[in-house]
Design a protein around this motif. Structure first.
Motif, PDB file in Angstrom:
ATOM      1  N   ARG A 146     -19.135 -64.552  39.722  1.00 47.58           N
ATOM      2  CA  ARG A 146     -18.564 -63.255  40.067  1.00 47.58           C
ATOM      3  C   ARG A 146     -17.053 -63.328  39.861  1.00 47.58           C
ATOM      4  O   ARG A 146     -16.433 -64.357  40.124  1.00 47.58           O
ATOM      5  CB  ARG A 146     -18.849 -62.892  41.523  1.00 47.58           C
ATOM      6  CG  ARG A 146     -20.320 -62.863  41.890  1.00 47.58           C
ATOM      7  CD  ARG A 146     -20.480 -62.526  43.362  1.00 47.58           C
ATOM      8  NE  ARG A 146     -21.830 -62.782  43.821  1.00 47.58           N
ATOM      9  CZ  ARG A 146     -22.260 -63.940  44.306  1.00 47.58           C
ATOM     10  NH1 ARG A 146     -21.408 -64.946  44.429  1.00 47.58           N
ATOM     11  NH2 ARG A 146     -23.506 -64.103  44.681  1.00 47.58           N
ATOM     12  N   ARG A 148     -13.696 -61.083  41.037  1.00 49.04           N
ATOM     13  CA  ARG A 148     -13.217 -59.993  41.897  1.00 49.04           C
ATOM     14  C   ARG A 148     -11.725 -59.802  41.671  1.00 49.04           C
ATOM     15  O   ARG A 148     -10.931 -60.727  41.870  1.00 49.04           O
ATOM     16  CB  ARG A 148     -13.509 -60.318  43.363  1.00 49.04           C
ATOM     17  CG  ARG A 148     -12.907 -59.357  44.389  1.00 49.04           C
ATOM     18  CD  ARG A 148     -13.396 -57.927  44.252  1.00 49.04           C
ATOM     19  NE  ARG A 148     -13.313 -57.179  45.499  1.00 49.04           N
ATOM     20  CZ  ARG A 148     -12.203 -56.593  45.976  1.00 49.04           C
ATOM     21  NH1 ARG A 148     -11.068 -56.674  45.322  1.00 49.04           N
ATOM     22  NH2 ARG A 148     -12.270 -55.916  47.126  1.00 49.04           N
ATOM     23  N   SER A 154     -14.848 -55.414  40.186  1.00 47.58           N
ATOM     24  CA  SER A 154     -15.452 -56.729  39.995  1.00 47.58           C
ATOM     25  C   SER A 154     -16.324 -56.751  38.753  1.00 47.58           C
ATOM     26  O   SER A 154     -16.717 -55.710  38.221  1.00 47.58           O
ATOM     27  CB  SER A 154     -16.283 -57.134  41.225  1.00 47.58           C
ATOM     28  OG  SER A 154     -17.381 -56.261  41.397  1.00 47.58           O
ATOM     29  N   TRP A 242     -13.705 -67.934  43.731  1.00 47.97           N
ATOM     30  CA  TRP A 242     -13.597 -67.446  45.104  1.00 47.97           C
ATOM     31  C   TRP A 242     -12.229 -66.820  45.392  1.00 47.97           C
ATOM     32  O   TRP A 242     -11.970 -66.346  46.476  1.00 47.97           O
ATOM     33  CB  TRP A 242     -13.887 -68.552  46.108  1.00 47.97           C
ATOM     34  CG  TRP A 242     -12.892 -69.666  46.192  1.00 47.97           C
ATOM     35  CD1 TRP A 242     -11.815 -69.753  47.034  1.00 47.97           C
ATOM     36  CD2 TRP A 242     -12.867 -70.885  45.432  1.00 47.97           C
ATOM     37  NE1 TRP A 242     -11.131 -70.931  46.845  1.00 47.97           N
ATOM     38  CE2 TRP A 242     -11.765 -71.644  45.876  1.00 47.97           C
ATOM     39  CE3 TRP A 242     -13.689 -71.407  44.419  1.00 47.97           C
ATOM     40  CZ2 TRP A 242     -11.454 -72.894  45.328  1.00 47.97           C
ATOM     41  CZ3 TRP A 242     -13.380 -72.646  43.877  1.00 47.97           C
ATOM     42  CH2 TRP A 242     -12.277 -73.364  44.339  1.00 47.97           C
ATOM     43  N   TYR A 244      -8.988 -64.057  43.989  1.00 46.91           N
ATOM     44  CA  TYR A 244      -8.773 -62.882  43.158  1.00 46.91           C
ATOM     45  C   TYR A 244      -8.449 -63.312  41.727  1.00 46.91           C
ATOM     46  O   TYR A 244      -7.843 -64.360  41.495  1.00 46.91           O
ATOM     47  CB  TYR A 244      -7.669 -62.005  43.739  1.00 46.91           C
ATOM     48  CG  TYR A 244      -8.056 -61.348  45.050  1.00 46.91           C
ATOM     49  CD1 TYR A 244      -9.161 -60.495  45.128  1.00 46.91           C
ATOM     50  CD2 TYR A 244      -7.335 -61.588  46.220  1.00 46.91           C
ATOM     51  CE1 TYR A 244      -9.524 -59.905  46.332  1.00 46.91           C
ATOM     52  CE2 TYR A 244      -7.696 -60.994  47.422  1.00 46.91           C
ATOM     53  CZ  TYR A 244      -8.795 -60.156  47.473  1.00 46.91           C
ATOM     54  OH  TYR A 244      -9.165 -59.568  48.660  1.00 46.91           O
ATOM     55  N   VAL A 280     -10.494 -64.211  48.106  1.00 44.93           N
ATOM     56  CA  VAL A 280     -11.176 -62.934  48.309  1.00 44.93           C
ATOM     57  C   VAL A 280     -11.600 -62.849  49.771  1.00 44.93           C
ATOM     58  O   VAL A 280     -12.379 -63.672  50.251  1.00 44.93           O
ATOM     59  CB  VAL A 280     -12.400 -62.811  47.381  1.00 44.93           C
ATOM     60  CG1 VAL A 280     -13.150 -61.516  47.663  1.00 44.93           C
ATOM     61  CG2 VAL A 280     -11.963 -62.861  45.917  1.00 44.93           C
ATOM     62  N   GLU A 294     -15.814 -53.008  46.789  1.00 45.43           N
ATOM     63  CA  GLU A 294     -15.395 -53.182  45.403  1.00 45.43           C
ATOM     64  C   GLU A 294     -16.255 -52.331  44.479  1.00 45.43           C
ATOM     65  O   GLU A 294     -17.395 -51.981  44.810  1.00 45.43           O
ATOM     66  CB  GLU A 294     -15.495 -54.646  44.984  1.00 45.43           C
ATOM     67  CG  GLU A 294     -16.906 -55.188  45.019  1.00 45.43           C
ATOM     68  CD  GLU A 294     -16.963 -56.705  44.995  1.00 45.43           C
ATOM     69  OE1 GLU A 294     -17.562 -57.240  44.031  1.00 45.43           O
ATOM     70  OE2 GLU A 294     -16.428 -57.356  45.915  1.00 45.43           O
ATOM     71  N   THR A 309     -17.479 -56.179  49.732  1.00 41.06           N
ATOM     72  CA  THR A 309     -16.851 -57.399  49.257  1.00 41.06           C
ATOM     73  C   THR A 309     -17.316 -58.578  50.112  1.00 41.06           C
ATOM     74  O   THR A 309     -17.327 -58.507  51.340  1.00 41.06           O
ATOM     75  CB  THR A 309     -15.317 -57.278  49.327  1.00 41.06           C
ATOM     76  OG1 THR A 309     -14.902 -56.240  48.439  1.00 41.06           O
ATOM     77  CG2 THR A 309     -14.638 -58.568  48.936  1.00 41.06           C
ATOM     78  N   ASN A 313     -15.710 -64.133  47.928  1.00 40.39           N
ATOM     79  CA  ASN A 313     -16.430 -63.598  46.775  1.00 40.39           C
ATOM     80  C   ASN A 313     -17.867 -64.101  46.711  1.00 40.39           C
ATOM     81  O   ASN A 313     -18.470 -64.170  45.640  1.00 40.39           O
ATOM     82  CB  ASN A 313     -15.690 -63.952  45.472  1.00 40.39           C
ATOM     83  CG  ASN A 313     -15.999 -62.989  44.342  1.00 40.39           C
ATOM     84  OD1 ASN A 313     -16.405 -61.849  44.569  1.00 40.39           O
ATOM     85  ND2 ASN A 313     -15.807 -63.438  43.119  1.00 40.39           N
TER      86      ASN A 313
END
Length: 332
Positions: A146, A148, A154, A242, A244, A280, A294, A309, A313
């Protein structure tokens, strides 16, 4: 990060047959549904994924990058991958402009051959290393992570690379090295955004040593089965799932080992908005917007609901212990 109004992979002489993106995604959907069915199917899911990954390629018709499936815990999310077109045309790479479409429009000017990365600082094996050598320092794996963005959107992206810890162990940090700093290419001749004042160039990011050594921290050379597109950070970039997205520096040219915490670019530009850690965290809002939800790119219909969120993450089971006892509002 601040919000403004407002040929893909590096050259290679040999190309390979590419599976269409639609086929890639349909296979991922099958795997996701199998995993959601019952525990008894889990072994079959991994066996099918392993067999498929040995030869499957998907992307935009670029150069295939061989890989093996990852067995790192947490490295293969079963979320549906974002469409290749979205992942390569909607992103932040301010070296080419502040609009989301700018990297895809202008990154073709980036010259990625030859490419070297300087290893500096508190390390026993400093030096300037060629991209071709770096690519041999670890087994190329697919990691479906993932992603974010601090802006509240995302994606889910299949990256190709190896754990950053493989590189760190090879260059042998000295005992005093507590942090790792990453510096991005900043060439005003080939990167139009560097000629502007959006940030103080070059772009700099950093990790605590234990964060950099975590198996999920990835040195990525490709995505969607191909070498890294220029607009996404060719020829190599960092991916820390994990945190941003802006923590994952692109088009890296220097990696420094330091005894003190480095000052990252966004932390320098707006310290009240972007802290060094930038994990995150739905409980810690940006000063100008909530981080509780998100928008997943590709789910933009009128009836599409924002997602909640996830803490770190969704990687809290893997990385939460790194921040045990820390005040995450203070160390944001």
């Amino acid at each position: 990060m601040l919000i403004f109004s407002s040929d893909k992979a590096f050259v290679h002489p040999v190309s390979s047959e590419i599976t269409p993106v639609q086929v890639y995604q349909s296979r991922r959907d099958v795997l996701r549904r199998m995993a959601a069915g019952s525990a008894g199917l889990s072994l079959a899911t991994w066996a099918e994924r392993s067999a498929w990954a040995q030869g499957a390629r998907a992307g935009g018709g670029g150069v295939a990058l061989p890989f093996v499936p990852s067995n790192v815990p947490g490295a293969m999310t079963m979320d549906k991958p974002t469409a290749y077109k979205d992942a390569t045309t909607y992103n932040n790479f301010y070296e080419f402009g502040t609009d989301k479409a700018d990297p895809a429009k202008y990154a073709h000017t980036l010259n990625t051959q030859p490419w070297t990365v300087e290893i500096e600082g508190l390390v026993k094996k400093p030096g300037r290393y060629a991209l071709e050598d770096l690519m041999k320092w670890g087994a190329m794996q697919e990691r479906i992570y993932r992603l974010r963005c601090v802006e509240g959107w995302s994606m889910v992206i299949p990256w190709i690379g190896y754990s950053l810890s493989d590189l760190i162990r090879r260059v042998e940090p000295q005992p005093g090295a507590k942090f790792v700093e990453f510096v991005t290419q900043a060439d005003p001749k080939t990167m139009r955004g560097v000629r502007g004042g959006a940030l103080d160039w070059p772009y700099v990011e950093g990790l605590r040593m234990d964060e950099a050594m975590h198996p999920l921290s990835l040195l990525a050379f490709g995505m969607y089965g191909e070498v890294m597109p220029k607009q996404n950070g060719a020829p190599l970039r960092l991916v820390v799932p994990w945190k941003y997205g802006f923590k994952s520096g692109k088009s890296l040219v220097k990696i420094r080992f330091l005894d003190k915490q480095p000052l990252s670019s966004w932390e320098k530009a707006a310290p009240q908005e972007y802290g060094f850690y930038s994990n995150v965290n739905p409980l810690v809002d940006h000063p100008r917007w909530s981080q509780a939800t998100e928008r997943r790119i590709g789910e933009d219909g009128l009836l599409a609901k924002k997602r909640k969120t996830l803490m770190f993450n969704g990687y809290e089971p893997q990385v939460g212990q790194l921040y045990a006892g820390m005040d995450l509002k203070k160390f944001f």
